[in-house]
Design an enzyme around this catalytic site. Structure first.
Site, PDB file in Angstrom:
ATOM      1  N   ASP A  27      -5.792 -11.289  -9.268  1.00 40.64           N
ATOM      2  CA  ASP A  27      -4.598 -11.525 -10.066  1.00 40.64           C
ATOM      3  C   ASP A  27      -4.739 -10.779 -11.385  1.00 40.64           C
ATOM      4  O   ASP A  27      -5.632 -11.058 -12.173  1.00 40.64           O
ATOM      5  CB  ASP A  27      -4.447 -13.026 -10.313  1.00 40.64           C
ATOM      6  CG  ASP A  27      -3.161 -13.383 -11.036  1.00 40.64           C
ATOM      7  OD1 ASP A  27      -2.507 -12.473 -11.584  1.00 40.64           O
ATOM      8  OD2 ASP A  27      -2.816 -14.580 -11.076  1.00 40.64           O
TER       9      ASP A  27
ATOM     10  N   LYS B   8       6.858  -0.690 -14.033  1.00 41.89           N
ATOM     11  CA  LYS B   8       8.172  -1.249 -13.728  1.00 41.89           C
ATOM     12  C   LYS B   8       8.427  -2.471 -14.585  1.00 41.89           C
ATOM     13  O   LYS B   8       7.535  -3.292 -14.824  1.00 41.89           O
ATOM     14  CB  LYS B   8       8.257  -1.645 -12.256  1.00 41.89           C
ATOM     15  CG  LYS B   8       9.600  -2.299 -11.881  1.00 41.89           C
ATOM     16  CD  LYS B   8       9.766  -2.454 -10.388  1.00 41.89           C
ATOM     17  CE  LYS B   8       8.923  -3.565  -9.806  1.00 41.89           C
ATOM     18  NZ  LYS B   8       9.139  -3.725  -8.361  1.00 41.89           N
TER      19      LYS B   8
ATOM     20  N   ASP C 185      -4.309  -6.038  -6.082  1.00 39.11           N
ATOM     21  CA  ASP C 185      -3.196  -6.954  -5.848  1.00 39.11           C
ATOM     22  C   ASP C 185      -3.759  -8.316  -5.471  1.00 39.11           C
ATOM     23  O   ASP C 185      -4.870  -8.414  -4.936  1.00 39.11           O
ATOM     24  CB  ASP C 185      -2.282  -6.435  -4.737  1.00 39.11           C
ATOM     25  CG  ASP C 185      -0.881  -7.045  -4.812  1.00 39.11           C
ATOM     26  OD1 ASP C 185       0.062  -6.302  -5.132  1.00 39.11           O
ATOM     27  OD2 ASP C 185      -0.736  -8.264  -4.578  1.00 39.11           O
TER      28      ASP C 185
ATOM     29  N   TRP D 154       2.467   2.737  -2.453  1.00 41.26           N
ATOM     30  CA  TRP D 154       2.135   3.563  -3.620  1.00 41.26           C
ATOM     31  C   TRP D 154       0.722   4.124  -3.494  1.00 41.26           C
ATOM     32  O   TRP D 154       0.451   5.238  -3.955  1.00 41.26           O
ATOM     33  CB  TRP D 154       2.286   2.762  -4.915  1.00 41.26           C
ATOM     34  CG  TRP D 154       3.706   2.704  -5.406  1.00 41.26           C
ATOM     35  CD1 TRP D 154       4.835   2.642  -4.651  1.00 41.26           C
ATOM     36  CD2 TRP D 154       4.136   2.723  -6.769  1.00 41.26           C
ATOM     37  NE1 TRP D 154       5.947   2.610  -5.448  1.00 41.26           N
ATOM     38  CE2 TRP D 154       5.557   2.651  -6.747  1.00 41.26           C
ATOM     39  CE3 TRP D 154       3.476   2.761  -7.984  1.00 41.26           C
ATOM     40  CZ2 TRP D 154       6.316   2.648  -7.929  1.00 41.26           C
ATOM     41  CZ3 TRP D 154       4.228   2.750  -9.160  1.00 41.26           C
ATOM     42  CH2 TRP D 154       5.635   2.701  -9.123  1.00 41.26           C
TER      43      TRP D 154
ATOM     44  N   ASP E 129       3.661  -1.298 -10.132  1.00 38.46           N
ATOM     45  CA  ASP E 129       4.928  -1.713  -9.526  1.00 38.46           C
ATOM     46  C   ASP E 129       4.957  -3.239  -9.417  1.00 38.46           C
ATOM     47  O   ASP E 129       5.669  -3.793  -8.571  1.00 38.46           O
ATOM     48  CB  ASP E 129       5.070  -1.071  -8.139  1.00 38.46           C
ATOM     49  CG  ASP E 129       6.518  -1.041  -7.657  1.00 38.46           C
ATOM     50  OD1 ASP E 129       7.416  -0.898  -8.503  1.00 38.46           O
ATOM     51  OD2 ASP E 129       6.744  -1.144  -6.437  1.00 38.46           O
TER      52      ASP E 129
ATOM     53  N   GLY F  50       0.773  -1.236   0.000  1.00 37.43           N
ATOM     54  CA  GLY F  50       0.000   0.000   0.000  1.00 37.43           C
ATOM     55  C   GLY F  50       0.801   1.281   0.000  1.00 37.43           C
ATOM     56  O   GLY F  50       0.226   2.365   0.088  1.00 37.43           O
TER      57      GLY F  50
END
Length: 255
Positions: free
Chosen positions: A86, A150, A68, A50, A110, A48
């Site tokens: 997912d 990322k 997430d 971000w 991320d 959490g």
């Protein structure tokens, strides 16, 4: 004190759930991807950190949706909503789309794979997750929206960047200072999503339907405005698109 320890300690002292919160802070400082009142989707949001930074960036008038596979404990920010799922599964992506309820301003990711210790495999899995995030961003972002993702540097990242560049005004690759020194992680920042029906270099025939305040002719391509110098209302001209912005573009006549 090492840089790693410094960011870890800062996070503890300032109430962030992870040291990675400073990565998003630094990416935002670099390219201004969080603005007051924005709607932001955070992919791979646990634990959490971000989400906290995004909530601060969008303010009380904004909205943040985090997703997430791991459970995300409730945050003190009322504008944050979380989804457990997912992102490689279509049903989770559909829940994110439903929660957004329309176009969003920023998508950040991320996400990282479960590490095997075999770099080529981990890098390939990281790239797969980045592509999943990119597909979701293309579905959710409105015109002018931003994207942060990322990926572990390695084979095919340049090809992936080229794909992202086709959808955004420009793309910047960077590694924030808060990344661990031994990490190969790279962040791509796509600025200003392009939803125009034309791209730079396109050649097409257009009809000038109006004249702007600066005297340039204005053509409409599926509702998208193209400014054409030295063209008059009522003309039909062949043009080459020179510059495309989220809501309008510029072209030069070539006949």
């Amino acid at each position: 004190m090492t840089g790693r320890d410094d960011y870890y300690n800062r996070a503890k002292q300032q109430g962030y759930r992870s040291r990675s919160a400073y990565k998003l802070k630094q990416l935002d400082d670099l390219e201004n991807v969080l603005s007051s009142g924005d709607t932001v989707v955070d992919l791979g949001a646990a634990p959490g950190g971000w989400l906290q930074v995004a909530a601060e960036g969008v303010g009380e008038e904004g909205r943040v949706i985090g997703v997430d596979l791991q459970r995300i404990d409730d945050l003190e920010h009322d504008q944050v909503e979380t989804i457990r799922g997912d992102m490689t599964e279509e049903r989770t992506r559909e829940r994110v789309r439903d929660a957004a309820g329309g176009e969003v301003d920023t998508v950040v990711s991320d996400m990282a794979p479960n590490m095997t210790g075999e770099y080529s495999l981990d890098q390939a899995r990281s790239l797969h997750l980045a592509r999943q995030a990119f597909e979701t961003a293309c579905e959710l972002l409105g015109s002018g929206g931003d994207f942060v993702v990322k990926v572990f540097d390695g084979p095919d990242v340049s090809d992936f960047r080229a794909e992202v560049e086709e959808e955004f005004r420009y793309v910047r690759a960077t590694t924030p200072e808060a990344s661990r020194k031994e990490s190969s992680e790279l962040y791509l920042i796509g600025k200003e999503r392009l939803t125009a029906p034309v791209r730079e270099g396109d050649e097409l025939e257009v009809e000038i339907v109006d004249v702007g305040e600066e005297g340039d002719g204005i053509a409409s391509v599926s509702g998208f405005r193209l400014f054409v110098p030295d063209a008059e209302d009522g003309e039909t001209v062949r043009v080459r698109v020179e510059d495309v912005k989220p809501r309008f573009g510029f072209a030069e006549r070539i006949n």
